[in-house]
Design a protein around this motif. Sequence first.
Motif, PDB file in Angstrom:
ATOM      1  N   ARG A  20      80.850  65.945   3.624  1.00  0.00           N
ATOM      2  CA  ARG A  20      81.499  64.868   4.382  1.00  0.00           C
ATOM      3  C   ARG A  20      82.387  64.062   3.456  1.00  0.00           C
ATOM      4  O   ARG A  20      82.009  63.769   2.316  1.00  0.00           O
ATOM      5  CB  ARG A  20      80.462  63.965   5.040  1.00  0.00           C
ATOM      6  N   ILE A  31      83.453  63.443  -2.063  1.00  0.00           N
ATOM      7  CA  ILE A  31      82.729  64.009  -0.931  1.00  0.00           C
ATOM      8  C   ILE A  31      81.226  63.934  -1.177  1.00  0.00           C
ATOM      9  O   ILE A  31      80.760  63.883  -2.315  1.00  0.00           O
ATOM     10  CB  ILE A  31      83.142  65.478  -0.663  1.00  0.00           C
ATOM     11  N   THR A  33      77.668  65.925  -0.475  1.00  0.00           N
ATOM     12  CA  THR A  33      77.072  67.204  -0.110  1.00  0.00           C
ATOM     13  C   THR A  33      75.551  67.080  -0.254  1.00  0.00           C
ATOM     14  O   THR A  33      75.039  66.065  -0.731  1.00  0.00           O
ATOM     15  CB  THR A  33      77.562  68.342  -1.028  1.00  0.00           C
ATOM     16  N   GLY A  60      85.143  60.167   6.672  1.00  0.00           N
ATOM     17  CA  GLY A  60      84.251  60.425   7.802  1.00  0.00           C
ATOM     18  C   GLY A  60      84.295  61.849   8.308  1.00  0.00           C
ATOM     19  O   GLY A  60      83.421  62.270   9.065  1.00  0.00           O
ATOM     20  N   ASP A  61      85.295  62.616   7.901  1.00  0.00           N
ATOM     21  CA  ASP A  61      85.414  64.010   8.351  1.00  0.00           C
ATOM     22  C   ASP A  61      84.299  64.878   7.778  1.00  0.00           C
ATOM     23  O   ASP A  61      83.859  64.686   6.638  1.00  0.00           O
ATOM     24  CB  ASP A  61      86.759  64.602   7.928  1.00  0.00           C
ATOM     25  N   TRP A  62      83.871  65.847   8.571  1.00  0.00           N
ATOM     26  CA  TRP A  62      83.022  66.925   8.079  1.00  0.00           C
ATOM     27  C   TRP A  62      83.933  68.082   7.687  1.00  0.00           C
ATOM     28  O   TRP A  62      84.855  68.435   8.427  1.00  0.00           O
ATOM     29  CB  TRP A  62      82.027  67.375   9.143  1.00  0.00           C
ATOM     30  N   ARG A  82      86.946  66.985  15.029  1.00  0.00           N
ATOM     31  CA  ARG A  82      86.391  65.630  15.059  1.00  0.00           C
ATOM     32  C   ARG A  82      85.742  65.326  16.409  1.00  0.00           C
ATOM     33  O   ARG A  82      86.281  65.669  17.457  1.00  0.00           O
ATOM     34  CB  ARG A  82      87.502  64.615  14.782  1.00  0.00           C
ATOM     35  N   ASN A 103      84.791  60.577  13.136  1.00  0.00           N
ATOM     36  CA  ASN A 103      83.380  60.819  13.457  1.00  0.00           C
ATOM     37  C   ASN A 103      82.525  59.562  13.335  1.00  0.00           C
ATOM     38  O   ASN A 103      81.518  59.537  12.622  1.00  0.00           O
ATOM     39  CB  ASN A 103      82.836  61.949  12.571  1.00  0.00           C
ATOM     40  N   THR A 188      77.114  56.349  12.323  1.00  0.00           N
ATOM     41  CA  THR A 188      78.217  55.875  11.502  1.00  0.00           C
ATOM     42  C   THR A 188      78.949  54.737  12.199  1.00  0.00           C
ATOM     43  O   THR A 188      79.319  54.858  13.365  1.00  0.00           O
ATOM     44  CB  THR A 188      79.215  57.013  11.206  1.00  0.00           C
TER      45      THR A 188
END
Length: 347
Positions: A20, A31, A33, A60-62, A82, A103, A188
Amino acid sequence: NEFFKNQFMDFENEEFVPARIAVENKNNYLIYTEYGEALGEVSGKLLFETENQAELPKTGDWVIVNLFDDNTKAVIHKVLERQTKISRKAADKKTEEQVIAANIDLVFIVQSLDSNFNLNRLERYLLMTENGGAKPVVVLSKSDLCDNTEEKVAEVKSISPELEVVTTSIDNSESMVDLKQFIESGKTIAFVGSSGVGKSTIINHLVGKEIQKVNEVRFSDSRGKHTTTKRELIILPSGGLLIDTPGMRELQLWSSSEDLRGSNLEFAEYAGDCRYLNCSHTHEKDCAVKMAVDKGDIPNESYLNYLKMLKELEYLEDKKNGFKDTKKRWKTINTEMKQWRKKGFFD
């Protein structure tokens, strides 16, 4: 959750792992993990296939990555679809979307109870949040500086009685309890609002300490300077997640006029009574919204703000389409006029 897990199934092997985006730097990303923090860069293929900045990873992105250097660095190969987002028109002359955060489950729209308090601006934030699929919570900060807090809350509630409204004061720690009830493990929450409304102060209180954020970090040696980060995903001890965002000097909408007509909270109870289902609430006959304005049930200021946003969004739509729709409308009008001329109506 299942939404992202299903997208990852096709990549689930020893080479790829989910991650993320915590911080978007100028040239790389911090990021998270399952192995800890890592620095990531976008793969050449993903960069080549990307048509605009909004498709690149945002806070916020995966994403799907492969790790190296003892799991401290990563290459980002794909951005998962998203689930929600908050975005605006980029603050320049370009007609592009700027994704502020992705997200998110809740958006804390922070306004301070001083000269910053502005219902028209609040309606813009509400539209941005609703169109992005997240739930808004209005946070009225600095309540210790306001003598008519209850009146301000009532004004916000006039937009929609269902709106969640919380008042806070940094001098009163008990006022933060109402905010903490929204924070849940795995959820979130993004903070948005103008500069100086106290977003960072509230976040520091929720975290329990003053956070020192990493801005730009060199990919080669992981060194950089500590300063206020533009956007950062913060993990709380409780398991909840917060996204701090910079103060916005302007909020240009990234939406459509149809979205505005369908989601204007203050007009919702009247719009269903309009004569036409696609009523724009401007020129149509038997418009329940306009009649409510005439009766004083909808404040003139709110209606004027609606017209301003509608004009802005229609212009944005024309720019997106290269003004094709405008040219098409005028072509239709000119064709109609030519037919009337042939009939002698303009002689």
